[in-house]
Design an enzyme around this catalytic site. Structure first.
Site, PDB file in Angstrom:
ATOM      1  N   CYS A   1       0.895  -1.154   0.000  1.00  0.00           N
ATOM      2  CA  CYS A   1       0.000   0.000   0.000  1.00  0.00           C
ATOM      3  C   CYS A   1       0.931   1.201   0.000  1.00  0.00           C
ATOM      4  CB  CYS A   1      -0.916   0.029   1.219  1.00  0.00           C
ATOM      5  SG  CYS A   1      -1.925   1.528   1.232  1.00  0.00           S
TER       6      CYS A   1
ATOM      7  N   CYS B   1      -0.485   4.191   2.424  1.00  0.00           N
ATOM      8  CA  CYS B   1      -0.471   4.061   3.890  1.00  0.00           C
ATOM      9  C   CYS B   1      -0.180   2.615   4.277  1.00  0.00           C
ATOM     10  CB  CYS B   1      -1.767   4.580   4.498  1.00  0.00           C
ATOM     11  SG  CYS B   1      -3.264   4.055   3.635  1.00  0.00           S
TER      12      CYS B   1
ATOM     13  N   CYS C   1      -2.850  -0.242   3.907  1.00  0.00           N
ATOM     14  CA  CYS C   1      -3.982  -1.137   3.654  1.00  0.00           C
ATOM     15  C   CYS C   1      -3.469  -2.569   3.469  1.00  0.00           C
ATOM     16  CB  CYS C   1      -4.756  -0.684   2.419  1.00  0.00           C
ATOM     17  SG  CYS C   1      -5.419   0.975   2.630  1.00  0.00           S
TER      18      CYS C   1
HETATM   19 FE    FE Z   1      -3.354   2.010   2.924  1.00  0.00          FE
END
Ligand code: FE
Length: 212
Positions: free
Chosen positions: A112, A115, A117
């Site tokens: 990700c 961030c 995920c």
């Molecule tokens: Fe994320």
């Protein structure tokens, strides 16, 4: 289990029993429970569930099933959330979940970039490095070099495809079944499926790497 690369910040985890992050979490937990915003016991139960009940063994079961059941594999690759929910064996997968199938020509790698995920429902708690800036950037700039840091050298003719998770779509890798496992039960096969093989930073264990 393959060695994890050193992607943490300098000094982190060295010298004290608790890392700066752990100290920060502990301080936050103390303040929030003193103010009555959280109940520590409830928090402990959630963490325990992720540590003992929800973890990579779930994903490993799914992968092993796909290795022995071509029809399940077809449904898994078409829509992993639907296929897993239809089994009724695990709690409902609430997010859009996709399985990325490895082939002799293509190796998938999940990140990700924005961030952190991660397919929690299937793999449990993410490894610390998954959320680190070095992993999230290097996986895009130099995926082959990054994999080598994880101890995984792929032939140059194998394409490495990096896929970016989002809040809406969570991804996991469906690794290839190791050779020499003909006739193995689903249960035995599941023991070969590591967390990292479902992120793409590793491969499943080979038969000689597990105790009989
Ligand atoms: Fe994320």
């Amino acid at each position: 289990m393959p060695a994890e690369p050193h992607l943490h910040a300098p000094g982190e985890g060295a010298g004290s029993e608790l890392s700066p992050l752990e100290l920060r979490v502990r301080a936050l937990e103390t303040v929030l429970s003193e103010k009555g915003y959280i109940v520590p016991e409830a928090l402990d139960r959630i963490v325990e569930a992720f540590e003992t009940k929800i973890g990579p063994h779930r994903g490993a079961k799914i992968v092993a099933k796909a290795w022995v059941d071509p029809e399940f594999k077809r449904r898994l690759v078409a829509d992993a959330g639907d296929a897993i929910n239809a089994l009724g064996e695990f709690g409902p997968i609430g997010v859009h979940l996709l399985a990325l199938e490895n082939t002799p020509q293509r190796h998938n790698l999940v990140v990700c970039t924005l961030c952190s995920c991660y397919p929690w429902d299937l793999l449990g708690l993410p490894p610390f490095w998954y959320k680190s800036a070095p992993y999230r950037s290097r996986v895009v700039i130099d995926p082959r070099g990054l994999l080598e840091e994880f101890g995984l050298s792929l032939p140059s003719d194998v394409e490495i495809r990096v896929s970016d998770s989002t809040a809406e779509t969570r991804l996991f890798v469906l690794p290839m079944r190791p050779q020499g496992t003909e006739g193995w039960s689903e249960e035995a096969l599941a023991r070969l499926v590591t967390r990292d093989s479902m992120i793409g930073t590793g491969l499943p264990l080979r038969p000689h790497e597990v105790s009989p």
